[in-house]
Design a protein around this motif. Structure first.
Motif, PDB file in Angstrom:
ATOM      1  N   GLY A   1       0.791  -1.224   0.000  1.00 34.97           N
ATOM      2  CA  GLY A   1       0.000   0.000   0.000  1.00 34.97           C
ATOM      3  C   GLY A   1       0.823   1.274   0.000  1.00 34.97           C
ATOM      4  N   THR A   2       2.139   1.151   0.124  1.00 39.46           N
ATOM      5  CA  THR A   2       3.012   2.327   0.153  1.00 39.46           C
ATOM      6  C   THR A   2       3.092   2.989  -1.214  1.00 39.46           C
ATOM      7  OG1 THR A   2       4.340   1.300   1.876  1.00 39.46           O
ATOM      8  CG2 THR A   2       5.336   3.142   0.707  1.00 39.46           C
ATOM      9  N   GLY A   3       3.175   2.193  -2.267  1.00 34.01           N
ATOM     10  CA  GLY A   3       3.334   2.715  -3.625  1.00 34.01           C
ATOM     11  C   GLY A   3       4.797   2.871  -3.979  1.00 34.01           C
ATOM     12  N   VAL A   4       5.061   3.383  -5.165  1.00 29.65           N
ATOM     13  CA  VAL A   4       6.435   3.594  -5.624  1.00 29.65           C
ATOM     14  C   VAL A   4       6.833   5.019  -5.246  1.00 29.65           C
ATOM     15  CG1 VAL A   4       7.972   3.656  -7.620  1.00 29.65           C
ATOM     16  CG2 VAL A   4       6.155   1.971  -7.525  1.00 29.65           C
ATOM     17  N   ILE A   5       7.682   5.123  -4.220  1.00 31.73           N
ATOM     18  CA  ILE A   5       8.166   6.431  -3.785  1.00 31.73           C
ATOM     19  C   ILE A   5       9.533   6.615  -4.445  1.00 31.73           C
ATOM     20  CG2 ILE A   5       8.666   7.937  -1.826  1.00 31.73           C
ATOM     21  CD1 ILE A   5       5.799   6.891  -1.801  1.00 31.73           C
ATOM     22  N   ALA A   6       9.522   7.154  -5.641  1.00 31.19           N
ATOM     23  CA  ALA A   6      10.754   7.369  -6.403  1.00 31.19           C
ATOM     24  C   ALA A   6      10.469   8.455  -7.422  1.00 31.19           C
ATOM     25  CB  ALA A   6      11.179   6.093  -7.112  1.00 31.19           C
ATOM     26  N   GLY A   7      11.515   9.082  -7.900  1.00 33.88           N
ATOM     27  CA  GLY A   7      11.330  10.171  -8.843  1.00 33.88           C
ATOM     28  C   GLY A   7      11.879   9.860 -10.211  1.00 33.88           C
ATOM     29  N   GLY A   8      11.314  10.513 -11.209  1.00 34.27           N
ATOM     30  CA  GLY A   8      11.836  10.535 -12.571  1.00 34.27           C
ATOM     31  C   GLY A   8      12.250   9.213 -13.168  1.00 34.27           C
ATOM     32  N   ALA A   9      13.542   9.119 -13.474  1.00 28.85           N
ATOM     33  CA  ALA A   9      14.079   7.962 -14.177  1.00 28.85           C
ATOM     34  C   ALA A   9      13.952   6.688 -13.345  1.00 28.85           C
ATOM     35  CB  ALA A   9      15.544   8.209 -14.532  1.00 28.85           C
ATOM     36  N   MET A  10      14.125   6.783 -12.040  1.00 33.24           N
ATOM     37  CA  MET A  10      14.006   5.601 -11.178  1.00 33.24           C
ATOM     38  C   MET A  10      12.589   5.059 -11.187  1.00 33.24           C
ATOM     39  SD  MET A  10      16.199   6.435  -7.782  1.00 33.24           S
ATOM     40  CE  MET A  10      15.811   4.896  -7.016  1.00 33.24           C
ATOM     41  N   ARG A  11      11.605   5.948 -11.149  1.00 35.42           N
ATOM     42  CA  ARG A  11      10.200   5.524 -11.146  1.00 35.42           C
ATOM     43  C   ARG A  11       9.871   4.719 -12.399  1.00 35.42           C
ATOM     44  NH1 ARG A  11       5.171   6.813  -9.037  1.00 35.42           N
ATOM     45  NH2 ARG A  11       6.084   8.231  -7.537  1.00 35.42           N
ATOM     46  N   ALA A  12      10.336   5.179 -13.553  1.00 36.07           N
ATOM     47  CA  ALA A  12      10.066   4.477 -14.809  1.00 36.07           C
ATOM     48  C   ALA A  12      10.624   3.054 -14.770  1.00 36.07           C
ATOM     49  CB  ALA A  12      10.665   5.242 -15.982  1.00 36.07           C
ATOM     50  N   VAL A  13      11.843   2.896 -14.253  1.00 36.48           N
ATOM     51  CA  VAL A  13      12.468   1.573 -14.180  1.00 36.48           C
ATOM     52  C   VAL A  13      11.710   0.680 -13.199  1.00 36.48           C
ATOM     53  CG1 VAL A  13      14.558   0.319 -13.553  1.00 36.48           C
ATOM     54  CG2 VAL A  13      14.742   2.466 -14.806  1.00 36.48           C
ATOM     55  N   LEU A  14      11.423   1.189 -11.998  1.00 35.26           N
ATOM     56  CA  LEU A  14      10.775   0.377 -10.967  1.00 35.26           C
ATOM     57  C   LEU A  14       9.354  -0.027 -11.360  1.00 35.26           C
ATOM     58  CD1 LEU A  14      12.086   2.336  -7.848  1.00 35.26           C
ATOM     59  CD2 LEU A  14      12.852   0.094  -8.650  1.00 35.26           C
ATOM     60  N   GLU A  15       8.622   0.867 -12.025  1.00 40.36           N
ATOM     61  CA  GLU A  15       7.276   0.517 -12.483  1.00 40.36           C
ATOM     62  C   GLU A  15       7.323  -0.485 -13.629  1.00 40.36           C
ATOM     63  OE1 GLU A  15       5.425   4.280 -13.303  1.00 40.36           O
ATOM     64  OE2 GLU A  15       4.806   4.555 -11.215  1.00 40.36           O
ATOM     65  N   SER A  16       8.321  -0.388 -14.496  1.00 41.31           N
ATOM     66  CA  SER A  16       8.457  -1.336 -15.602  1.00 41.31           C
ATOM     67  C   SER A  16       8.796  -2.733 -15.104  1.00 41.31           C
ATOM     68  CB  SER A  16       9.537  -0.877 -16.583  1.00 41.31           C
ATOM     69  OG  SER A  16       9.138   0.302 -17.232  1.00 41.31           O
ATOM     70  N   VAL A  17       9.517  -2.823 -13.986  1.00 39.90           N
ATOM     71  CA  VAL A  17       9.842  -4.125 -13.392  1.00 39.90           C
ATOM     72  C   VAL A  17       8.578  -4.782 -12.851  1.00 39.90           C
ATOM     73  CG1 VAL A  17      11.064  -5.275 -11.506  1.00 39.90           C
ATOM     74  CG2 VAL A  17      12.190  -3.513 -12.769  1.00 39.90           C
ATOM     75  N   GLY A  18       7.664  -3.979 -12.325  1.00 39.59           N
ATOM     76  CA  GLY A  18       6.447  -4.511 -11.731  1.00 39.59           C
ATOM     77  C   GLY A  18       6.442  -4.368 -10.220  1.00 39.59           C
ATOM     78  N   ILE A  19       7.349  -3.582  -9.690  1.00 37.96           N
ATOM     79  CA  ILE A  19       7.390  -3.327  -8.257  1.00 37.96           C
ATOM     80  C   ILE A  19       6.307  -2.302  -7.922  1.00 37.96           C
ATOM     81  CG2 ILE A  19       8.795  -2.385  -6.383  1.00 37.96           C
ATOM     82  CD1 ILE A  19      11.256  -3.440  -7.902  1.00 37.96           C
ATOM     83  N   THR A  20       5.456  -2.639  -6.943  1.00 41.99           N
ATOM     84  CA  THR A  20       4.347  -1.745  -6.603  1.00 41.99           C
ATOM     85  C   THR A  20       4.588  -0.964  -5.317  1.00 41.99           C
ATOM     86  OG1 THR A  20       3.231  -3.588  -5.510  1.00 41.99           O
ATOM     87  CG2 THR A  20       2.610  -3.124  -7.801  1.00 41.99           C
ATOM     88  N   ASP A  21       5.458  -1.499  -4.436  1.00 45.15           N
ATOM     89  CA  ASP A  21       5.727  -0.840  -3.158  1.00 45.15           C
ATOM     90  C   ASP A  21       7.232  -0.800  -2.915  1.00 45.15           C
ATOM     91  OD1 ASP A  21       2.896  -0.698  -2.281  1.00 45.15           O
ATOM     92  OD2 ASP A  21       3.067  -2.877  -2.345  1.00 45.15           O
ATOM     93  N   VAL A  22       7.806   0.403  -2.927  1.00 51.73           N
ATOM     94  CA  VAL A  22       9.247   0.542  -2.713  1.00 51.73           C
ATOM     95  C   VAL A  22       9.556   1.980  -2.308  1.00 51.73           C
ATOM     96  CG1 VAL A  22       9.845   1.135  -5.104  1.00 51.73           C
ATOM     97  CG2 VAL A  22      11.521  -0.049  -3.699  1.00 51.73           C
ATOM     98  N   LEU A  23      10.598   2.139  -1.485  1.00 55.96           N
ATOM     99  CA  LEU A  23      11.114   3.458  -1.149  1.00 55.96           C
ATOM    100  C   LEU A  23      12.442   3.609  -1.866  1.00 55.96           C
ATOM    101  CD1 LEU A  23      10.469   3.264   2.690  1.00 55.96           C
ATOM    102  CD2 LEU A  23       9.123   4.527   1.028  1.00 55.96           C
ATOM    103  N   ALA A  24      12.660   4.729  -2.526  1.00 60.98           N
ATOM    104  CA  ALA A  24      13.885   4.901  -3.304  1.00 60.98           C
ATOM    105  C   ALA A  24      14.425   6.307  -3.130  1.00 60.98           C
ATOM    106  CB  ALA A  24      13.608   4.631  -4.781  1.00 60.98           C
TER     107      ALA A  24
END
Length: 172
Positions: free
Chosen positions: A107-130
């Motif tokens: 439920g946290t979501g992807v807490i990342a910005g810009g280029a990192m967010r695109a990579v983490l969402e493409s992997v399929g990670i739904t909850d991560v702090l970056a």
């Protein structure tokens, strides 16, 4: 530090979705004047643990993006995902960019910005702090993120490396 092993995966059977990370207009100065072109960084992934990145350069934007997609499909890696997040915290480096990724509760979501967010969402990670530190250059941030993801290990691979059972990995 040793480089992480790269698992090459064929893009034949995968349903890959592409994300444009950055596009730059580049100039080559010649005696006849300036020649303009475009450089595109693209990330592709199946949102189920497989992701790749690529760089495309061309005179037209669309052609640069398609070249980037073709390059990304040649650089696919498999990433362990555990319940929508990563198995453990990891640091990744490339050039002047340093990234830190840390597992998060559901439920946290992807807490990342810009280029990192695109990579983490493409992997399929739904909850991560970056956290991205150092250089904010999209090329280096994407490659540092890939370095961190490539270094991730799941419990099975740790048990196999140590030559022990899964119970020993978790219970010491």
């Amino acid at each position: 530090m040793a480089k992480a092993a790269k698992h090459n995966i064929k893009a034949i059977d995968l349903e890959l979705k592409d994300r444009l990370v950055a596009i730059n207009r580049v100039t080559k100065v010649t005696k006849g004047g300036r020649n303009f072109g475009f450089s595109a960084i693209v990330v592709v992934g199946d949102e189920n643990g497989v992701v790749g990145h690529g760089l495309g350069k061309a005179k037209e934007v669309v052609e640069a993006i398609s070249k980037g997609m073709d390059d990304a499909k040649k650089n696919l890696v498999k990433v362990p995902i555990y319940k929508g997040t990563i198995p453990h915290a990891q640091l990744g480096k490339f050039g002047g960019a340093r990234v830190f990724i840390k597992p998060a509760s559901h439920g946290t979501g992807v807490i990342a910005g810009g280029a990192m967010r695109a990579v983490l969402e493409s992997v399929g990670i739904t909850d991560v702090l970056a956290k991205s530190q150092g250089s904010s250059n999209p090329h280096n941030v994407v490659k540092a993120t890939f370095d961190a993801l490539a270094r991730l290990r799941d419990a099975r691979s740790v048990a196999r490396t140590r030559g022990v059972s899964m119970d020993v990995v978790f219970n010491g």
